[in-house]
Write a protein that holds these residues in place. Structure first.
Motif, PDB file in Angstrom:
ATOM      1  N   TYR A  78      -3.436   0.693  12.947  1.00  0.00           N
ATOM      2  CA  TYR A  78      -4.684   0.784  12.187  1.00  0.00           C
ATOM      3  C   TYR A  78      -5.746   1.473  13.040  1.00  0.00           C
ATOM      4  CZ  TYR A  78      -4.394  -3.868  14.345  1.00  0.00           C
ATOM      5  OH  TYR A  78      -4.142  -4.912  15.190  1.00  0.00           O
ATOM      6  N   HIS A  79      -5.449   2.733  13.352  1.00  0.00           N
ATOM      7  CA  HIS A  79      -6.394   3.551  14.106  1.00  0.00           C
ATOM      8  C   HIS A  79      -7.340   4.250  13.136  1.00  0.00           C
ATOM      9  CE1 HIS A  79      -3.423   2.743  17.163  1.00  0.00           C
ATOM     10  NE2 HIS A  79      -2.500   3.408  16.474  1.00  0.00           N
ATOM     11  N   SER A  80      -8.445   4.675  13.653  1.00  0.00           N
ATOM     12  CA  SER A  80      -9.454   5.333  12.810  1.00  0.00           C
ATOM     13  C   SER A  80      -9.135   6.796  12.545  1.00  0.00           C
ATOM     14  CB  SER A  80     -10.829   5.225  13.473  1.00  0.00           C
ATOM     15  OG  SER A  80     -10.794   5.822  14.770  1.00  0.00           O
ATOM     16  N   ASN A  81      -8.120   7.337  13.221  1.00  0.00           N
ATOM     17  CA  ASN A  81      -7.801   8.758  13.073  1.00  0.00           C
ATOM     18  C   ASN A  81      -6.480   8.979  12.341  1.00  0.00           C
ATOM     19  OD1 ASN A  81      -6.266   7.679  15.090  1.00  0.00           O
ATOM     20  ND2 ASN A  81      -6.468   9.416  16.504  1.00  0.00           N
ATOM     21  N   ILE A  82      -6.180   8.141  11.356  1.00  0.00           N
ATOM     22  CA  ILE A  82      -4.947   8.314  10.572  1.00  0.00           C
ATOM     23  C   ILE A  82      -5.085   9.572   9.718  1.00  0.00           C
ATOM     24  CG2 ILE A  82      -3.517   7.338   8.744  1.00  0.00           C
ATOM     25  CD1 ILE A  82      -4.215   4.574   9.769  1.00  0.00           C
ATOM     26  N   PRO A  83      -4.154  10.539   9.802  1.00  0.00           N
ATOM     27  CA  PRO A  83      -4.265  11.771   9.016  1.00  0.00           C
ATOM     28  C   PRO A  83      -4.163  11.502   7.512  1.00  0.00           C
ATOM     29  CG  PRO A  83      -2.669  12.017  10.807  1.00  0.00           C
ATOM     30  CD  PRO A  83      -3.002  10.554  10.715  1.00  0.00           C
ATOM     31  N   SER A  84      -4.858  12.293   6.740  1.00  0.00           N
ATOM     32  CA  SER A  84      -4.848  12.113   5.283  1.00  0.00           C
ATOM     33  C   SER A  84      -3.474  12.385   4.692  1.00  0.00           C
ATOM     34  CB  SER A  84      -5.881  13.040   4.638  1.00  0.00           C
ATOM     35  OG  SER A  84      -7.177  12.739   5.099  1.00  0.00           O
ATOM     36  N   GLN A  85      -2.699  13.288   5.314  1.00  0.00           N
ATOM     37  CA  GLN A  85      -1.376  13.605   4.768  1.00  0.00           C
ATOM     38  C   GLN A  85      -0.380  12.468   4.946  1.00  0.00           C
ATOM     39  OE1 GLN A  85      -3.008  15.373   7.000  1.00  0.00           O
ATOM     40  NE2 GLN A  85      -1.732  16.007   8.759  1.00  0.00           N
ATOM     41  N   TRP A  86      -0.732  11.474   5.745  1.00  0.00           N
ATOM     42  CA  TRP A  86       0.141  10.309   5.889  1.00  0.00           C
ATOM     43  C   TRP A  86      -0.028   9.327   4.731  1.00  0.00           C
ATOM     44  CZ3 TRP A  86       0.509   8.482  11.688  1.00  0.00           C
ATOM     45  CH2 TRP A  86       1.022   9.541  12.456  1.00  0.00           C
ATOM     46  N   LEU A  87      -1.040   9.494   3.934  1.00  0.00           N
ATOM     47  CA  LEU A  87      -1.264   8.615   2.784  1.00  0.00           C
ATOM     48  C   LEU A  87      -0.444   9.099   1.596  1.00  0.00           C
ATOM     49  CD1 LEU A  87      -5.149   8.207   3.027  1.00  0.00           C
ATOM     50  CD2 LEU A  87      -3.378   6.723   4.004  1.00  0.00           C
ATOM     51  N   GLY A  88      -0.031   8.152   0.755  1.00  0.00           N
ATOM     52  CA  GLY A  88       0.721   8.489  -0.445  1.00  0.00           C
ATOM     53  C   GLY A  88      -0.163   8.508  -1.672  1.00  0.00           C
ATOM     54  N   SER A  89       0.454   8.754  -2.806  1.00  0.00           N
ATOM     55  CA  SER A  89      -0.299   8.781  -4.068  1.00  0.00           C
ATOM     56  C   SER A  89       0.570   8.275  -5.197  1.00  0.00           C
ATOM     57  CB  SER A  89      -0.790  10.199  -4.380  1.00  0.00           C
ATOM     58  OG  SER A  89       0.304  11.093  -4.479  1.00  0.00           O
ATOM     59  N   LEU A  90      -0.046   7.532  -6.109  1.00  0.00           N
ATOM     60  CA  LEU A  90       0.637   6.988  -7.281  1.00  0.00           C
ATOM     61  C   LEU A  90       0.015   7.548  -8.546  1.00  0.00           C
ATOM     62  CD1 LEU A  90       0.922   3.233  -6.224  1.00  0.00           C
ATOM     63  CD2 LEU A  90       2.780   4.911  -6.287  1.00  0.00           C
ATOM     64  N   LYS A  91       0.852   7.640  -9.567  1.00  0.00           N
ATOM     65  CA  LYS A  91       0.374   8.125 -10.861  1.00  0.00           C
ATOM     66  C   LYS A  91      -0.343   7.022 -11.627  1.00  0.00           C
ATOM     67  CE  LYS A  91       2.168  10.362 -15.050  1.00  0.00           C
ATOM     68  NZ  LYS A  91       3.404  10.835 -15.721  1.00  0.00           N
ATOM     69  N   ASP A  92       0.180   5.806 -11.547  1.00  0.00           N
ATOM     70  CA  ASP A  92      -0.435   4.691 -12.273  1.00  0.00           C
ATOM     71  C   ASP A  92       0.067   3.382 -11.701  1.00  0.00           C
ATOM     72  OD1 ASP A  92      -1.997   3.349 -14.041  1.00  0.00           O
ATOM     73  OD2 ASP A  92      -0.849   3.859 -15.831  1.00  0.00           O
ATOM     74  N   ILE A  93      -0.717   2.316 -11.902  1.00  0.00           N
ATOM     75  CA  ILE A  93      -0.348   0.950 -11.521  1.00  0.00           C
ATOM     76  C   ILE A  93      -0.559   0.064 -12.742  1.00  0.00           C
ATOM     77  CG2 ILE A  93      -0.831  -0.999 -10.008  1.00  0.00           C
ATOM     78  CD1 ILE A  93      -1.838   0.906  -7.921  1.00  0.00           C
ATOM     79  N   LYS A  94       0.501  -0.649 -13.129  1.00  0.00           N
ATOM     80  CA  LYS A  94       0.426  -1.513 -14.303  1.00  0.00           C
ATOM     81  C   LYS A  94       0.881  -2.918 -13.932  1.00  0.00           C
ATOM     82  CE  LYS A  94       1.411   2.220 -17.602  1.00  0.00           C
ATOM     83  NZ  LYS A  94       2.313   2.664 -18.700  1.00  0.00           N
ATOM     84  N   GLU A  95       0.469  -3.871 -14.750  1.00  0.00           N
ATOM     85  CA  GLU A  95       0.913  -5.255 -14.579  1.00  0.00           C
ATOM     86  C   GLU A  95       1.787  -5.623 -15.769  1.00  0.00           C
ATOM     87  OE1 GLU A  95      -1.005  -9.364 -12.927  1.00  0.00           O
ATOM     88  OE2 GLU A  95      -2.097  -8.316 -14.502  1.00  0.00           O
ATOM     89  N   LEU A  96       3.027  -6.048 -15.490  1.00  0.00           N
ATOM     90  CA  LEU A  96       3.992  -6.394 -16.531  1.00  0.00           C
ATOM     91  C   LEU A  96       4.405  -7.852 -16.372  1.00  0.00           C
ATOM     92  CD1 LEU A  96       6.312  -3.234 -16.393  1.00  0.00           C
ATOM     93  CD2 LEU A  96       4.345  -3.612 -17.877  1.00  0.00           C
ATOM     94  N   THR A  97       4.838  -8.444 -17.473  1.00  0.00           N
ATOM     95  CA  THR A  97       5.317  -9.821 -17.468  1.00  0.00           C
ATOM     96  C   THR A  97       6.699  -9.869 -18.102  1.00  0.00           C
ATOM     97  OG1 THR A  97       3.060 -10.684 -17.644  1.00  0.00           O
ATOM     98  CG2 THR A  97       4.858 -12.186 -18.205  1.00  0.00           C
ATOM     99  N   LEU A 139       4.627   0.163 -10.071  1.00  0.00           N
ATOM    100  CA  LEU A 139       4.094   1.331  -9.367  1.00  0.00           C
ATOM    101  C   LEU A 139       4.817   2.574  -9.874  1.00  0.00           C
ATOM    102  CD1 LEU A 139       4.048  -0.117  -5.735  1.00  0.00           C
ATOM    103  CD2 LEU A 139       2.290  -0.302  -7.501  1.00  0.00           C
ATOM    104  N   ILE A 140       4.069   3.481 -10.466  1.00  0.00           N
ATOM    105  CA  ILE A 140       4.641   4.695 -11.049  1.00  0.00           C
ATOM    106  C   ILE A 140       4.187   5.887 -10.213  1.00  0.00           C
ATOM    107  CG2 ILE A 140       4.833   6.113 -13.118  1.00  0.00           C
ATOM    108  CD1 ILE A 140       4.063   3.665 -14.747  1.00  0.00           C
ATOM    109  N   GLY A 141       5.145   6.608  -9.688  1.00  0.00           N
ATOM    110  CA  GLY A 141       4.831   7.764  -8.866  1.00  0.00           C
ATOM    111  C   GLY A 141       4.898   9.060  -9.659  1.00  0.00           C
TER     112      GLY A 141
END
Length: 620
Positions: free
Chosen positions: A344-363, A372-374
């Motif tokens: 948890y350093h302050s200089n984490i590159p942005s390209q190391w982060l991921g991205s999701l299309k949507d987040i839903k709650e199902l039962t 989690l939908i990519g």
């Protein structure tokens, strides 16, 4: 005397384990209640906590009374974990060979010679299954979904122990095939390995609903719930994406994990009046704030996140899920892309982060899941439901094995004939061809090798006969060397019309050949007793049959294939068979409705050939 007594005890344990595995082998084998209680013979008594037929559970709870038994059970457990579906086949083959080494006086006396010969025979058999001249193989056409559906249903039917009716079987096969096809990448495979670089289909189970409610959904499911206020306030970044960070380190503030060693020394030297935990939590918040400035909206962590950090993230409108398993962390990282963060350093590159299309709650039932939908649509999850909670784990393993089998066909697009036909064909190949191998490295005579070949081929055939659980007769024919399951001859007292219909509808166990199409001179050999039968024994007067009343195959023809075939034996006299590459000629085969996994069977036989070298040399 002690060695003799130990050998007799080990032989008795082998017999008991062999009978037990045979009783659970195949689609019509019995289910077993766990935990096992085998104090009184083979009867299963005691409190039933679960019902299963998985070989791994049987081996883990089977009582071992000596060092050889413990080694055998540990070996079988390892084979079951590696080859999954091949665990019982390996157990039957190993126990039969070990019993023969103890009880058969005609085999070589030297354990070194015997183990070397058995190893050679099994290695050659495994190579035969993977060779182009193997007559047990059927090419799989991945472009034909109808034939693939038959393949999947055959695999499910043979491993579900008859707990699935046809409607459930059709629905489950459709779900598996849909999820698998959706998970296969469109790009061509690279030169470094398999075209599938990830787990193609994940499986989530929940009890309380019928199997027909099972479905395939896009993305990854995690059993968790979301804060509704955070869920409503969620904001998407550029490209309408939800920026994601995935950590596999502890964010609880009680560990130096995730920080550099130099930073640890600085914290201890400069912050003596504050707790170490508060300093670490502050650094975590500082790191999180930097990521939020870059659009962070979802955090997943394999370990614990400090409550103060959770509250800080919630106030910032970030969804948090912690205490994920290693498997789930890998799935989240895969569906979101990016890297798994190990600090948890302050200089984490942005390209190391991921991205999701949507987040839903199902039962599903009483369980809540986060979906989690990519942007990559290859990640799918099979949601498997069943009324009987005890059978869910077995169904999940069966579906997982089916998906693995489909993955195998991507690299090697072939399947084996099922129903025991591969085993009888393999036994015929062992007798005809492996007996001519070079045995100079084994240290034994040609006569000893012939006895070993006959022993191994007989055991492979008996494993095919173990699929019969209803007092029928398992036979192999002298023309195609396929396996047939016939009712007891005493029960064949049919009227003429029913005899005719019986001959016309009786196929071999894999569904390729019809009984009435066998030449009149063909012989059927009982695998267990060695007795020979002819078609005249089944129909005393073949010439009196009214061929006009013959009907077509009762099952719908789902898969017909043209592939090179070879005549394995002509007439009733046993002739040598040529197993070289067959000539390309067209022959329409019957409706193949039973398949087996080629890769699993080949690898299982190869693994058994390796472990038999050690097991046969263990001193009693």
């Amino acid at each position: 005397y002690n060695k003799m007594a130990t050998g007799v005890q080990f032989s008795s344990e082998l017999q008991k384990l062999k009978r037990f595995i045979e009783a659970t082998y195949g689609p019509f084998g019995r289910l077993v209640s766990f935990p096992l209680d085998l104090k009184d013979g083979d009867d299963l008594k005691g409190c039933c906590k679960s019902i299963s037929a998985r070989s791994g559970l049987i081996y883990s709870q089977w009582p071992s009374k000596g060092p050889r038994s413990k080694v055998l059970l540990n070996t079988l457990t390892g084979l079951s974990q590696k080859n999954k579906d091949g665990g019982k086949f390996a157990a039957l083959l190993l126990t039969r060979i070990l019993l023969s080494s103890i009880e058969d006086d005609s085999l070589p006396k030297s354990k070194h010679v015997l183990s070397s010969m058995v190893h050679l025979v099994l290695k050659q058999a495994a190579q035969f299954l993977g060779s182009p001249c193997c007559s047990c193989r059927v090419r799989m056409d991945h472009a034909n979904l109808e034939s693939m559906s038959v393949f999947v249903k055959s695999f499910l039917r043979s491993r579900s122990h008859s707990i699935l009716n046809e409607t459930d079987l059709e629905h489950l096969a459709h779900c598996i095939l849909k999820g698998f096809v959706s998970s296969v990448p469109w790009e061509a495979p690279n030169d470094r390995g398999s075209p599938l670089l990830h787990e193609p289909l994940r499986i989530v189970t929940y009890p309380g609903e019928p199997l027909r409610n099972s479905r395939v959904i896009e993305g990854v499911l995690i059993e968790a719930s979301m804060n509704r206020s955070v869920k409503k306030a969620i904001r998407k970044g550029p490209r309408n994406a939800i920026i994601t960070a995935v950590f596999d380190i502890s964010l609880a503030g009680d560990s130096e994990e995730g920080i550099l060693q130099e930073e640890s020394f600085l914290i201890k030297d400069n912050f003596k009046n504050v707790t170490f935990e508060s300093v670490i939590v502050s650094k975590i918040k500082e790191c999180i704030d930097k990521l939020i400035e870059r659009g962070l909206r979802f955090v997943a962590c394999q370990k614990i996140i400090h409550p103060a950090v959770k509250q800080h993230l919630a106030r910032k409108g970030v969804i948090v899920i912690d205490r994920l398993s290693i498997q789930h962390i890998g799935s989240v990282s895969e569906v979101a892309g990016g890297h798994i963060l190990k600090g948890y350093h302050s200089n984490i590159p942005s390209q190391w982060l991921g991205s999701l299309k949507d987040i839903k709650e199902l039962t599903f039932g009483s369980r809540k899941y986060v979906q989690l939908i990519g942007f990559d649509s290859m990640c799918h999850t099979l949601v498997l439901s069943c009324y009987v909670e005890q059978l869910l784990e077995d169904l999940k393993n069966t579906c997982s094995d089916t998906v693995d089998m489909l993955r195998h066909t991507l690299n090697l697009p072939f399947a084996l004939l099922g129903g025991g036909c591969t085993e009888t064909l393999l036994a015929h190949y062992i007798r005809q061809q492996i007996g001519e191998c070079d045995i100079r490295g084994t240290g034994g005579s040609t006569r000893d090798f012939e006895r070993v070949v006959e022993m191994v081929s007989g055991h492979v055939e008996c494993i095919a006969a173990s699929l019969e659980h209803y007092s029928g007769i398992s036979v192999t024919d002298s023309i195609h060397h396929h396996c047939w399951s016939l009712p007891p001859l005493d029960d064949m007292d049919y009227p003429l019309n029913e005899e005719t219909q019986y001959m016309n509808t009786m196929y071999c166990n894999c569904g390729m050949y019809l009984l009435r199409d066998l030449p009149p001179a063909s012989l059927l050999r009982d695998i267990r007793t060695g007795l020979l039968y002819s078609k005249a024994d089944l129909l005393p007067d073949r010439s009196t049959l009214d061929t006009t009343c013959l009907e077509t195959h009762p099952q719908e023809t789902l898969f017909k294939e043209t592939r090179p075939q070879e005549t394995l034996l002509k007439g009733t006299h046993p002739q040598k068979t040529s197993f070289k590459e067959p000539h390309q000629r067209t022959k329409e085969v019957g409706t193949i409705v039973v398949y087996d996994d080629l890769t699993s069977k080949r690898d299982t036989i190869s693994d058994v050939s390796d472990v038999i070298l050690k097991l046969l040399l263990i001193d009693t």
